[in-house]
Scaffold this motif. Sequence first.
Motif, PDB file in Angstrom:
ATOM      1  N   ILE A 198       5.490   0.502  -8.999  1.00  0.00           N
ATOM      2  CA  ILE A 198       4.453  -0.308  -8.361  1.00  0.00           C
ATOM      3  C   ILE A 198       3.753  -1.210  -9.360  1.00  0.00           C
ATOM      4  O   ILE A 198       3.551  -2.401  -9.102  1.00  0.00           O
ATOM      5  CB  ILE A 198       3.425   0.606  -7.659  1.00  0.00           C
ATOM      6  CG1 ILE A 198       4.096   1.364  -6.516  1.00  0.00           C
ATOM      7  CG2 ILE A 198       2.239  -0.211  -7.133  1.00  0.00           C
ATOM      8  CD1 ILE A 198       3.223   2.426  -5.886  1.00  0.00           C
TER       9      ILE A 198
ATOM     10  N   ASP B  84       4.996 -12.915  -0.879  1.00  0.00           N
ATOM     11  CA  ASP B  84       5.369 -11.503  -0.866  1.00  0.00           C
ATOM     12  C   ASP B  84       5.654 -11.114   0.577  1.00  0.00           C
ATOM     13  O   ASP B  84       4.747 -11.052   1.395  1.00  0.00           O
ATOM     14  CB  ASP B  84       4.235 -10.639  -1.427  1.00  0.00           C
ATOM     15  CG  ASP B  84       4.707  -9.249  -1.811  1.00  0.00           C
ATOM     16  OD1 ASP B  84       5.485  -8.668  -1.014  1.00  0.00           O
ATOM     17  OD2 ASP B  84       4.323  -8.752  -2.868  1.00  0.00           O
TER      18      ASP B  84
ATOM     19  N   ARG C 233       6.190  -8.504   1.994  1.00  0.00           N
ATOM     20  CA  ARG C 233       5.531  -7.292   2.502  1.00  0.00           C
ATOM     21  C   ARG C 233       4.051  -7.530   2.788  1.00  0.00           C
ATOM     22  O   ARG C 233       3.357  -6.646   3.264  1.00  0.00           O
ATOM     23  CB  ARG C 233       5.699  -6.155   1.481  1.00  0.00           C
ATOM     24  CG  ARG C 233       7.153  -5.739   1.290  1.00  0.00           C
ATOM     25  CD  ARG C 233       7.298  -4.732   0.166  1.00  0.00           C
ATOM     26  NE  ARG C 233       6.990  -5.321  -1.140  1.00  0.00           N
ATOM     27  CZ  ARG C 233       7.054  -4.635  -2.283  1.00  0.00           C
ATOM     28  NH1 ARG C 233       7.389  -3.358  -2.271  1.00  0.00           N
ATOM     29  NH2 ARG C 233       6.780  -5.229  -3.424  1.00  0.00           N
TER      30      ARG C 233
ATOM     31  N   HIS D  84       0.281  -4.835   0.427  1.00  0.00           N
ATOM     32  CA  HIS D  84       0.822  -3.507   0.096  1.00  0.00           C
ATOM     33  C   HIS D  84       0.244  -3.108  -1.252  1.00  0.00           C
ATOM     34  O   HIS D  84      -0.731  -3.709  -1.714  1.00  0.00           O
ATOM     35  CB  HIS D  84       2.353  -3.540   0.077  1.00  0.00           C
ATOM     36  CG  HIS D  84       2.931  -4.461  -0.950  1.00  0.00           C
ATOM     37  ND1 HIS D  84       3.420  -4.031  -2.158  1.00  0.00           N
ATOM     38  CD2 HIS D  84       3.048  -5.811  -0.959  1.00  0.00           C
ATOM     39  CE1 HIS D  84       3.837  -5.070  -2.860  1.00  0.00           C
ATOM     40  NE2 HIS D  84       3.619  -6.166  -2.164  1.00  0.00           N
ATOM     41  N   GLY D  85       0.805  -2.089  -1.880  1.00  0.00           N
ATOM     42  CA  GLY D  85       0.210  -1.532  -3.091  1.00  0.00           C
ATOM     43  C   GLY D  85      -0.017  -2.531  -4.204  1.00  0.00           C
ATOM     44  O   GLY D  85      -1.092  -2.576  -4.806  1.00  0.00           O
ATOM     45  N   GLN D  86       0.984  -3.371  -4.501  1.00  0.00           N
ATOM     46  CA  GLN D  86       0.844  -4.323  -5.602  1.00  0.00           C
ATOM     47  C   GLN D  86      -0.234  -5.355  -5.317  1.00  0.00           C
ATOM     48  O   GLN D  86      -1.004  -5.728  -6.199  1.00  0.00           O
ATOM     49  CB  GLN D  86       2.178  -5.022  -5.863  1.00  0.00           C
ATOM     50  CG  GLN D  86       3.227  -4.129  -6.495  1.00  0.00           C
ATOM     51  CD  GLN D  86       4.569  -4.832  -6.605  1.00  0.00           C
ATOM     52  OE1 GLN D  86       4.720  -5.984  -6.240  1.00  0.00           O
ATOM     53  NE2 GLN D  86       5.561  -4.106  -7.114  1.00  0.00           N
TER      54      GLN D  86
ATOM     55  N   GLN E 190       0.036  -6.101  13.840  1.00  0.00           N
ATOM     56  CA  GLN E 190       0.146  -6.509  12.437  1.00  0.00           C
ATOM     57  C   GLN E 190      -1.232  -6.726  11.817  1.00  0.00           C
ATOM     58  O   GLN E 190      -1.475  -6.353  10.669  1.00  0.00           O
ATOM     59  CB  GLN E 190       0.959  -7.802  12.316  1.00  0.00           C
ATOM     60  CG  GLN E 190       2.449  -7.620  12.431  1.00  0.00           C
ATOM     61  CD  GLN E 190       3.203  -8.828  11.906  1.00  0.00           C
ATOM     62  OE1 GLN E 190       3.121  -9.176  10.727  1.00  0.00           O
ATOM     63  NE2 GLN E 190       3.963  -9.473  12.786  1.00  0.00           N
TER      64      GLN E 190
ATOM     65  N   SER F 204      -2.721  -3.406  10.964  1.00  0.00           N
ATOM     66  CA  SER F 204      -2.057  -2.823   9.791  1.00  0.00           C
ATOM     67  C   SER F 204      -2.529  -3.496   8.510  1.00  0.00           C
ATOM     68  O   SER F 204      -2.759  -2.836   7.489  1.00  0.00           O
ATOM     69  CB  SER F 204      -0.538  -2.974   9.919  1.00  0.00           C
ATOM     70  OG  SER F 204      -0.049  -2.272  11.027  1.00  0.00           O
ATOM     71  N   LEU F 205      -2.689  -4.801   8.556  1.00  0.00           N
ATOM     72  CA  LEU F 205      -3.142  -5.538   7.379  1.00  0.00           C
ATOM     73  C   LEU F 205      -4.575  -5.186   7.015  1.00  0.00           C
ATOM     74  O   LEU F 205      -4.913  -5.031   5.841  1.00  0.00           O
ATOM     75  CB  LEU F 205      -3.013  -7.046   7.627  1.00  0.00           C
ATOM     76  CG  LEU F 205      -1.578  -7.572   7.694  1.00  0.00           C
ATOM     77  CD1 LEU F 205      -1.545  -8.974   8.289  1.00  0.00           C
ATOM     78  CD2 LEU F 205      -0.930  -7.563   6.315  1.00  0.00           C
TER      79      LEU F 205
ATOM     80  N   ALA G 184      -4.568  -1.885   5.310  1.00  0.00           N
ATOM     81  CA  ALA G 184      -3.973  -1.926   3.974  1.00  0.00           C
ATOM     82  C   ALA G 184      -4.844  -2.661   2.966  1.00  0.00           C
ATOM     83  O   ALA G 184      -4.752  -2.417   1.760  1.00  0.00           O
ATOM     84  CB  ALA G 184      -2.602  -2.594   4.038  1.00  0.00           C
TER      85      ALA G 184
ATOM     86  N   LYS H  25       4.262 -15.075   3.394  1.00  0.00           N
ATOM     87  CA  LYS H  25       5.400 -14.177   3.575  1.00  0.00           C
ATOM     88  C   LYS H  25       6.688 -14.786   3.037  1.00  0.00           C
ATOM     89  O   LYS H  25       7.609 -14.056   2.649  1.00  0.00           O
ATOM     90  CB  LYS H  25       5.567 -13.826   5.057  1.00  0.00           C
ATOM     91  CG  LYS H  25       6.512 -12.673   5.318  1.00  0.00           C
ATOM     92  CD  LYS H  25       6.418 -12.203   6.755  1.00  0.00           C
ATOM     93  CE  LYS H  25       7.231 -10.931   6.964  1.00  0.00           C
ATOM     94  NZ  LYS H  25       7.066 -10.394   8.338  1.00  0.00           N
TER      95      LYS H  25
END
Length: 312
Positions: free
Chosen positions: A23, A162, A164, A167-169, A196, A199-200, A203, A237
């Motif tokens: 990561i 990105d 994704r 996310h983590g990064q 979506q 979810s965003l 996150a 994206k």
Amino acid sequence: MENIVLVSHGQMAAGVKATLEMIVGKQDHVYVVSLKPDGDDRQFEADLQAEMKTLNGSTLIIADLLGGTPCNVSLRNYLEDDQVAILAGMSLPLVIEATLNTQATPAELVKAAKGAVADVKVEMSATTEEVVETTAAAPATDDLAQYQAYAGKANIVNVRIDERLIHGQVAGIWSTSLNTQRIIVINDEAAKDPLQKSSLRMAAPSSMRLSVLTVAEAAKNVQAGKYGAQRIFLLFKNPTDVLRYLEAGGELTTVNVGNMSYKEGTREVTKSIQVTEAEEAVFEDIAKRQIKITAQRVPNDPVVDFMEKLRS
């Protein structure tokens, strides 16, 4: 802490370090000591002492289990050592936070780790009720003239491709390292999909504002200065959305390509970036606009000239 030592039964510590580096990139100040399946406290103590003797400066030991042998042996050896802190309850969020936030106290790390535990289904339901700026939610009569003082002066701290999205990064590394105040996800599909968007929101770091906008709406809002002096992170994206943003009047000087995964018809540019012929043409079009395109997975990776790699 200058050093982090992960201690565990079996291969848990080694696995956490491997995932950590997947990561955030290689971490030379993170070490692993394991209680082997056929080992005992003497084996573990000898290995721990040998590792600790090689380290200089402050050290944080993170053990897998409170009351387990790795934790108990660590306490027995370093309870009175002011240069050594010991935490139990190893988790990936805890290790990432300790790695990236070297100035955090043990109490702050524990608090951050507890905050990373969530009932995902409950959180998902809750986020659907939140007000997240989207094209659909924005008033049709929104008067952008009121932001005239900031027009054309957006404080953009990073522009990243990105696939994704958050996310983590992005959430745990890039956004925090850049002191981001607002993440703007720019993608038509995401802006029109409530699932979506939820979810965003889940996150994204809770301390940061979030906008999920279509390409056209994002270009209009950013150029109009709607976000004032906020430190904003633009997240795309794919390169096509970047080009559409530019064509809609958006202004960019640099673009960082992070992750584009394998799909049929792609070729590898870097380990984390695969592109199709059509995408290559899009990148060329972006580059013709005097925009610098780089590749960098995480902040401590070297910055690569993406177009040079693409053309080689």
